[in-house]
Design an enzyme around this catalytic site. Sequence first.
Site, PDB file in Angstrom:
ATOM      1  N   SER A  51       0.830  -1.204   0.000  1.00  0.00           N
ATOM      2  CA  SER A  51       0.000   0.000   0.000  1.00  0.00           C
ATOM      3  C   SER A  51       0.872   1.264   0.000  1.00  0.00           C
ATOM      4  O   SER A  51       1.716   1.436  -0.858  1.00  0.00           O
ATOM      5  CB  SER A  51      -0.948  -0.043   1.198  1.00  0.00           C
ATOM      6  OG  SER A  51      -1.984   0.912   1.081  1.00  0.00           O
ATOM      7  N   ASP A 163      -5.637  -3.802  -1.998  1.00  0.00           N
ATOM      8  CA  ASP A 163      -4.616  -3.483  -0.999  1.00  0.00           C
ATOM      9  C   ASP A 163      -3.990  -4.739  -0.391  1.00  0.00           C
ATOM     10  O   ASP A 163      -4.684  -5.611   0.131  1.00  0.00           O
ATOM     11  CB  ASP A 163      -5.280  -2.656   0.104  1.00  0.00           C
ATOM     12  CG  ASP A 163      -4.273  -1.966   0.999  1.00  0.00           C
ATOM     13  OD1 ASP A 163      -3.200  -2.545   1.249  1.00  0.00           O
ATOM     14  OD2 ASP A 163      -4.565  -0.856   1.461  1.00  0.00           O
TER      15      ASP A 163
END
Length: 268
Positions: A51, A163
Amino acid sequence: MKLLTNLFKKQPPHKIGIALSGGSARGYAHIGILKALSEHGIEPEIISGTSMGALIGVLYAAGHSPKDIEKIFIDELVKKVMTFSWQRTGLLKMEKLPGVLKKYLPEDDYSCLKKPFYLGITNLNSGKSEFLSKGKLYSSLIATSSVPGVFTPIVIDGTSYVDGGLLCNLPASAIREKCKILIGAHVNFPGEKKILSGTREILERVVNLGITQNTQPEKELCDFLIDPPEMRNFSLLDFGKIEEIIEVGYSHTNRMIEVGELSGVFRR
C-alpha cells in the site's frame, strides 16, 4: 566443492533489507524513517512494501532520496492523486497515479529499479497474498493502494487485486531470506484507545485491530522493528497532515538510534 557451493547459496545476497507497512496517510511516516536511517548511514539494499509503503518503497528502490520522496509526495501525490468516484466498487479512485509515476519511474517495469523491490498485494479472486517483483509496475502499485471499499479494485489479466494490507500489511516474509538484517517499519501502532467517538473511529479501530493480527507473524521475522506509538494520534485519512506524520517517523527513528535500539544494524 558441492557442499561449499550449497553453503554459499544459502547466504543472503543483501546485508540490510526493510519492509514498509501499509497505513494509508500514516504511511507517510516511512519517509521520515528512511530519512533518519539515511542520515546515519543506514541504506537498505532490498525493499518490500504494501500500500502506501509500496509507493514510498518503489521510489526509494528507483534511486530517489528520502528528501526527494518527501517533495514528490507533497508536490504531486497528495495534491493530484485522490479523486472521487461514485462507482459501486469504491468511493475513491486514483486515475491520476500512473501519470505521476511516469515522471519518477523511468519504465513501467520492475527491471527499471536500482534496488530489488517486492510489492505485497491481495488477489481478491484467490483470497491469497502475493509478492510481485517483476512485470508491469504501475498497475500493481495502484492495486496495492486500492483499499477495499475506498478505492476501486484493479483488474490485471482478468484478476481483481486490492490493498496488500488486507492479508499481509507488513511484507517481511517477502525478503526475509534475501537479507542478513531485516528492519520492519510499521506505522499502525494499535495501543489502547479509551474513547471511540463516532462510526468512523469505530470502523478505523476495527481495521487497525485486524491489521495488528495479520502483521504479528511478520513482525517476528524482523531483526529490528520501528513502530512509532505516536502514530495512534493520526487517522488513516489524515492525508493533509503529511509534514507532521513524516516528522513523527523521523523523530522516533532518531530516538531509537540515539538510545542504541538500532545499534545492531551497524555491528552486524
